[in-house]
Design an enzyme around this catalytic site. Sequence first.
Site, PDB file in Angstrom:
ATOM      1  N   TYR A 151       0.832  -1.201   0.000  1.00 36.66           N
ATOM      2  CA  TYR A 151       0.000   0.000   0.000  1.00 36.66           C
ATOM      3  C   TYR A 151       0.870   1.256   0.000  1.00 36.66           C
ATOM      4  O   TYR A 151       0.644   2.192  -0.783  1.00 36.66           O
ATOM      5  CB  TYR A 151      -0.924  -0.013   1.223  1.00 36.66           C
ATOM      6  CG  TYR A 151      -1.757   1.233   1.378  1.00 36.66           C
ATOM      7  CD1 TYR A 151      -2.815   1.494   0.521  1.00 36.66           C
ATOM      8  CD2 TYR A 151      -1.470   2.152   2.391  1.00 36.66           C
ATOM      9  CE1 TYR A 151      -3.575   2.654   0.653  1.00 36.66           C
ATOM     10  CE2 TYR A 151      -2.228   3.310   2.534  1.00 36.66           C
ATOM     11  CZ  TYR A 151      -3.278   3.552   1.666  1.00 36.66           C
ATOM     12  OH  TYR A 151      -4.017   4.698   1.798  1.00 36.66           O
TER      13      TYR A 151
ATOM     14  N   GLU B  48     -11.628   5.900   4.830  1.00 36.99           N
ATOM     15  CA  GLU B  48     -11.067   6.717   5.915  1.00 36.99           C
ATOM     16  C   GLU B  48     -12.100   6.909   7.009  1.00 36.99           C
ATOM     17  O   GLU B  48     -11.779   6.880   8.193  1.00 36.99           O
ATOM     18  CB  GLU B  48     -10.594   8.070   5.370  1.00 36.99           C
ATOM     19  CG  GLU B  48      -9.401   8.006   4.434  1.00 36.99           C
ATOM     20  CD  GLU B  48      -8.105   7.568   5.093  1.00 36.99           C
ATOM     21  OE1 GLU B  48      -8.043   7.512   6.335  1.00 36.99           O
ATOM     22  OE2 GLU B  48      -7.147   7.271   4.361  1.00 36.99           O
TER      23      GLU B  48
ATOM     24  N   TRP C 113      -5.565   1.481  10.362  1.00 39.24           N
ATOM     25  CA  TRP C 113      -5.735   1.454   8.912  1.00 39.24           C
ATOM     26  C   TRP C 113      -5.563   0.041   8.354  1.00 39.24           C
ATOM     27  O   TRP C 113      -6.244  -0.348   7.405  1.00 39.24           O
ATOM     28  CB  TRP C 113      -4.774   2.418   8.240  1.00 39.24           C
ATOM     29  CG  TRP C 113      -4.878   2.374   6.743  1.00 39.24           C
ATOM     30  CD1 TRP C 113      -3.919   1.998   5.867  1.00 39.24           C
ATOM     31  CD2 TRP C 113      -6.030   2.700   5.948  1.00 39.24           C
ATOM     32  NE1 TRP C 113      -4.396   2.068   4.572  1.00 39.24           N
ATOM     33  CE2 TRP C 113      -5.691   2.500   4.602  1.00 39.24           C
ATOM     34  CE3 TRP C 113      -7.329   3.140   6.254  1.00 39.24           C
ATOM     35  CZ2 TRP C 113      -6.581   2.716   3.555  1.00 39.24           C
ATOM     36  CZ3 TRP C 113      -8.219   3.358   5.211  1.00 39.24           C
ATOM     37  CH2 TRP C 113      -7.852   3.149   3.888  1.00 39.24           C
TER      38      TRP C 113
END
Length: 200
Positions: free
Chosen positions: A21, A43, A51
């Site tokens: 990522y 988000e 995350w």
Amino acid sequence: MMNQDIRRCEWCKADAQYIVYHDTEWGVPKIDDIELFEKLSLEGAQAGLSWITILRKREGYREAFMHFVPQKIVEKELSFFLENMDNPKIVRNRRKIESIYTNAIAFIEIQKEYGTFANYWWKWSNYTILDNQPKESKDIPSQTELSKEISKDLKKRGFKFVGPTIIYSMMQATGMINDHLHDCMFRNHGIVMDRSLLID
């Protein structure tokens, strides 16, 4: 690309999925509206969580929310998406599920006003990448005056889960802000943006 000897930002080093990522997405300018809506939705889903938890559920979210195409989402009733309260592939939080549906409606309104959401989003940075060049992770803020301003505007437009910290994370993820550490040589240099793709 997965070379562990390459200098990278500290936050991504503990997990292979994080590394991919970081190396391929984080901080790269996003100008596609579907990508931007996905980032905004994920988000928001992250609020109160890590995350990596959301990253591991991203495919589940894509399946559950019409691959984040706002127009397809609003063709359904909210009740259709609330069926995901039993779906282990996403975060089973009613308010977060509802927010994706609500935000799809508000997102489309911005598209009508600005032509694309990307035009709205990038106007906040004058269609440029804000290059912070942080030396250490502690130099990276959790929110800024700009993220507060964007958050305030989005809330006025009916968006949910768009607090200034969430918006700052989106600014980082979509490349509006380059918060790769100064010695993250792998990603910190050479990130550019073509303004002509945004401005009619």
